[in-house]
Design a protein around this motif. Sequence first.
Motif, PDB file in Angstrom:
ATOM      1  N   ASN A  54       0.844  -1.200   0.000  1.00 24.14           N
ATOM      2  CA  ASN A  54       0.000   0.000   0.000  1.00 24.14           C
ATOM      3  C   ASN A  54       0.874   1.243   0.000  1.00 24.14           C
ATOM      4  N   PHE A  55       0.345   2.321  -0.543  1.00 24.54           N
ATOM      5  CA  PHE A  55       1.015   3.623  -0.503  1.00 24.54           C
ATOM      6  C   PHE A  55       1.026   4.125   0.943  1.00 24.54           C
ATOM      7  N   GLY A  56       2.199   4.506   1.436  1.00 20.92           N
ATOM      8  CA  GLY A  56       2.314   5.023   2.798  1.00 20.92           C
ATOM      9  C   GLY A  56       2.754   6.474   2.824  1.00 20.92           C
ATOM     10  N   GLY A  57       2.837   7.110   1.667  1.00 22.44           N
ATOM     11  CA  GLY A  57       3.335   8.469   1.530  1.00 22.44           C
ATOM     12  C   GLY A  57       4.406   8.463   0.460  1.00 22.44           C
ATOM     13  N   PRO A  58       4.858   9.638   0.031  1.00 25.82           N
ATOM     14  CA  PRO A  58       5.890   9.688  -0.999  1.00 25.82           C
ATOM     15  C   PRO A  58       7.135   8.908  -0.564  1.00 25.82           C
ATOM     16  N   GLY A  59       7.530   7.934  -1.381  1.00 22.85           N
ATOM     17  CA  GLY A  59       8.728   7.144  -1.094  1.00 22.85           C
ATOM     18  C   GLY A  59       8.543   6.068  -0.033  1.00 22.85           C
ATOM     19  N   ILE A  60       7.291   5.827   0.387  1.00 21.11           N
ATOM     20  CA  ILE A  60       7.034   4.872   1.470  1.00 21.11           C
ATOM     21  C   ILE A  60       5.964   3.879   1.007  1.00 21.11           C
ATOM     22  N   ARG A  61       6.248   2.577   1.175  1.00 24.82           N
ATOM     23  CA  ARG A  61       5.273   1.523   0.890  1.00 24.82           C
ATOM     24  C   ARG A  61       5.109   0.668   2.136  1.00 24.82           C
ATOM     25  N   ARG A  62       3.884   0.233   2.383  1.00 23.39           N
ATOM     26  CA  ARG A  62       3.559  -0.544   3.583  1.00 23.39           C
ATOM     27  C   ARG A  62       2.919  -1.870   3.190  1.00 23.39           C
ATOM     28  N   LEU A  63       3.304  -2.925   3.900  1.00 24.52           N
ATOM     29  CA  LEU A  63       2.727  -4.243   3.683  1.00 24.52           C
ATOM     30  C   LEU A  63       2.188  -4.762   5.012  1.00 24.52           C
TER      31      LEU A  63
END
Length: 79
Positions: free
Chosen positions: A13-22
């Motif tokens: 998932n998108f967590g913010g610019p430059g950040i991905r969350r699983l």
Amino acid sequence: DAILAAEASGGWNFGGPGIRRLPLGLPGSAKIEVIRIDAGTKVPWHSHKGQELTLCVAGEFSDQNGVYAPGDFSVYDGA
């Protein structure tokens, strides 16, 4: 196994610019997820209800307490 299952069922998932969350969706009351942060990305200030436990798996990150490399573990008693 939990990471592979999470990738197969919903993915990142998108967590913010430059950040991905699983999110791993493991049982219990703790929110457990893998977070990928691109090099040079600054994570905005945020708070938590309870502790934040962070294990650096690859690369490095830093906060007000120091620099963390693979295998380093950080505990933050957030409010």
